[in-house]
Design an enzyme around this catalytic site. Sequence first.
Site, mmCIF file in Angstrom:
data_model
loop_
_atom_site.group_PDB
_atom_site.id
_atom_site.type_symbol
_atom_site.label_atom_id
_atom_site.label_comp_id
_atom_site.label_asym_id
_atom_site.label_seq_id
_atom_site.Cartn_x
_atom_site.Cartn_y
_atom_site.Cartn_z
ATOM 1 N N TYR A 177 35.095 40.840 30.414
ATOM 2 C CA TYR A 177 36.243 41.751 30.304
ATOM 3 C C TYR A 177 36.510 42.193 28.857
ATOM 4 O O TYR A 177 37.613 42.623 28.544
ATOM 5 C CB TYR A 177 37.498 41.096 30.889
ATOM 6 C CG TYR A 177 37.599 41.217 32.402
ATOM 7 C CD1 TYR A 177 37.606 42.466 33.028
ATOM 8 C CD2 TYR A 177 37.730 40.101 33.208
ATOM 9 C CE1 TYR A 177 37.720 42.590 34.405
ATOM 10 C CE2 TYR A 177 37.845 40.214 34.599
ATOM 11 C CZ TYR A 177 37.838 41.476 35.180
ATOM 12 O OH TYR A 177 37.962 41.595 36.544
ATOM 13 N N LYS A 184 37.910 37.114 43.077
ATOM 14 C CA LYS A 184 38.582 36.428 41.967
ATOM 15 C C LYS A 184 39.235 35.112 42.434
ATOM 16 O O LYS A 184 39.414 34.892 43.642
ATOM 17 C CB LYS A 184 39.606 37.388 41.353
ATOM 18 C CG LYS A 184 38.968 38.653 40.786
ATOM 19 C CD LYS A 184 40.000 39.536 40.096
ATOM 20 C CE LYS A 184 39.379 40.835 39.609
ATOM 21 N NZ LYS A 184 40.364 41.678 38.879
ATOM 22 N N ARG A 211 41.874 45.211 48.344
ATOM 23 C CA ARG A 211 42.973 44.800 47.465
ATOM 24 C C ARG A 211 44.317 44.852 48.187
ATOM 25 O O ARG A 211 45.203 44.040 47.921
ATOM 26 C CB ARG A 211 42.973 45.658 46.195
ATOM 27 C CG ARG A 211 41.884 45.210 45.216
ATOM 28 C CD ARG A 211 41.754 46.135 44.043
ATOM 29 N NE ARG A 211 41.017 45.529 42.933
ATOM 30 C CZ ARG A 211 40.663 46.179 41.839
ATOM 31 N NH1 ARG A 211 40.967 47.461 41.697
ATOM 32 N NH2 ARG A 211 40.009 45.564 40.866
ATOM 33 N N GLU A 241 26.575 44.519 34.440
ATOM 34 C CA GLU A 241 27.256 43.380 35.076
ATOM 35 C C GLU A 241 26.309 42.576 35.976
ATOM 36 O O GLU A 241 26.375 41.347 36.007
ATOM 37 C CB GLU A 241 28.465 43.891 35.873
ATOM 38 C CG GLU A 241 29.557 44.433 34.955
ATOM 39 C CD GLU A 241 30.703 45.117 35.689
ATOM 40 O OE1 GLU A 241 31.633 45.595 35.008
ATOM 41 O OE2 GLU A 241 30.683 45.173 36.937
ATOM 42 N N ARG A 288 34.347 51.087 45.190
ATOM 43 C CA ARG A 288 35.674 51.324 44.581
ATOM 44 C C ARG A 288 36.651 51.787 45.667
ATOM 45 O O ARG A 288 37.817 51.419 45.665
ATOM 46 C CB ARG A 288 35.622 52.385 43.468
ATOM 47 C CG ARG A 288 34.810 52.070 42.238
ATOM 48 C CD ARG A 288 35.381 51.080 41.270
ATOM 49 N NE ARG A 288 36.712 51.316 40.760
ATOM 50 C CZ ARG A 288 37.263 50.559 39.795
ATOM 51 N NH1 ARG A 288 36.592 49.557 39.245
ATOM 52 N NH2 ARG A 288 38.483 50.788 39.387
ATOM 53 N N ASN A 322 44.327 40.643 41.876
ATOM 54 C CA ASN A 322 44.052 41.732 42.823
ATOM 55 C C ASN A 322 42.797 41.531 43.681
ATOM 56 O O ASN A 322 42.169 42.489 44.102
ATOM 57 C CB ASN A 322 44.016 43.070 42.083
ATOM 58 C CG ASN A 322 42.972 43.102 40.983
ATOM 59 O OD1 ASN A 322 42.218 42.151 40.825
ATOM 60 N ND2 ASN A 322 42.916 44.190 40.241
ATOM 61 N N THR A 347 43.730 49.425 41.414
ATOM 62 C CA THR A 347 43.916 48.187 40.653
ATOM 63 C C THR A 347 45.165 47.423 41.100
ATOM 64 O O THR A 347 45.152 46.213 41.241
ATOM 65 C CB THR A 347 44.008 48.509 39.143
ATOM 66 O OG1 THR A 347 42.886 49.324 38.792
ATOM 67 C CG2 THR A 347 44.002 47.256 38.300
ATOM 68 N N HIS A 400 36.850 42.292 41.925
ATOM 69 C CA HIS A 400 36.361 43.223 40.901
ATOM 70 C C HIS A 400 35.303 44.113 41.541
ATOM 71 O O HIS A 400 34.598 43.690 42.460
ATOM 72 C CB HIS A 400 35.718 42.441 39.753
ATOM 73 C CG HIS A 400 34.909 43.304 38.825
ATOM 74 N ND1 HIS A 400 35.483 44.032 37.811
ATOM 75 C CD2 HIS A 400 33.569 43.588 38.798
ATOM 76 C CE1 HIS A 400 34.521 44.726 37.182
ATOM 77 N NE2 HIS A 400 33.360 44.470 37.768
HETATM 78 P P1 ADP Z 1 39.826 47.688 37.825
HETATM 79 O O1 ADP Z 1 39.615 46.222 38.131
HETATM 80 O O2 ADP Z 1 40.486 48.421 38.964
HETATM 81 O O3 ADP Z 1 38.570 48.369 37.335
HETATM 82 P P2 ADP Z 1 40.734 47.617 35.066
HETATM 83 O O4 ADP Z 1 39.288 47.638 34.679
HETATM 84 O O5 ADP Z 1 41.647 48.606 34.455
HETATM 85 O O6 ADP Z 1 40.901 47.748 36.659
HETATM 86 O O7 ADP Z 1 41.335 46.190 34.755
HETATM 87 C C1 ADP Z 1 40.550 45.016 34.873
HETATM 88 C C2 ADP Z 1 41.394 43.916 35.495
HETATM 89 O O8 ADP Z 1 42.433 43.548 34.592
HETATM 90 C C3 ADP Z 1 42.128 44.322 36.773
HETATM 91 O O9 ADP Z 1 41.344 44.228 37.932
HETATM 92 C C4 ADP Z 1 43.280 43.315 36.789
HETATM 93 O O10 ADP Z 1 42.854 42.048 37.284
HETATM 94 C C5 ADP Z 1 43.615 43.177 35.319
HETATM 95 N N1 ADP Z 1 44.723 44.063 34.950
HETATM 96 C C6 ADP Z 1 44.707 45.420 34.847
HETATM 97 N N2 ADP Z 1 45.917 45.918 34.532
HETATM 98 C C7 ADP Z 1 46.741 44.832 34.425
HETATM 99 C C8 ADP Z 1 48.130 44.658 34.121
HETATM 100 N N3 ADP Z 1 48.924 45.698 33.859
HETATM 101 N N4 ADP Z 1 48.629 43.389 34.127
HETATM 102 C C9 ADP Z 1 47.837 42.315 34.397
HETATM 103 N N5 ADP Z 1 46.504 42.398 34.679
HETATM 104 C C10 ADP Z 1 45.971 43.640 34.701
HETATM 105 MG MG MG Z 2 37.448 47.998 35.601
#
Ligand code: ADP
Ligand code: MG
Length: 147
Positions: A51, A11, A104, A128, A87, A114, A93, A117
């Site tokens: 997203y 990212k 991360r 994707e 993962r 973070n 996350t 992705h």
């Molecule tokens: P992951 O990336 O671990 O699969 P998610 O799919 O739940 O997590 O979320 C997608 C992305 O949205 C996360 O990687 C993060 O960049 C962002 N995100 C998730 N939760 C939050 C939050 N509470 N505040 C800000 N950004 C968030």
């Molecule tokens: Mg996700």
Amino acid sequence: MTGRITLTMIKPGAVANEHIGPILHKINEAGFHIAAMKFFSLTKIMAYSFYKVHEQKPWFNELMEFMISGPVVVAILEKDNAVADYRKLMGTTNPKEAEDGTIRKLFGNSVGSNAVHGSDSDENAKIECDFFFAMSERYYLLEETGV
Ligand code: ADP
Ligand code: MG
């Protein structure tokens, strides 16, 4: 062959902090083959579409602003059990809760920034990878991975 690909994105925050090299090193060290790769800036439409599942979340606008704030590196990673193994390598996350040694934990600043992705299922990995890469841009280790 199912289960052998996942999509990662380094990212904008991690790219800006010069973490591309160290992150790719961790990925190779963990046994993933980089089957395809691009370095470019997401457009608003691309970030939104990628997203879309999160569009109702209170942090969606923040996520959109962040994802278009600079270039990203997008790659297809190839390995047996790619989605789950990546993962695990990526960590949770929220980087503050991620296990030591995960990408991360090492390279993320906050839940919103973070570092990387990683796809969350084989089905989404396929969607994707297809979103970013044509078949002619993929260099799989095993021919059957692309079938
Ligand atoms: P992951 O990336 O671990 O699969 P998610 O799919 O739940 O997590 O979320 C997608 C992305 O949205 C996360 O990687 C993060 O960049 C962002 N995100 C998730 N939760 C939050 C939050 N509470 N505040 C800000 N950004 C968030
Ligand atoms: Mg996700």
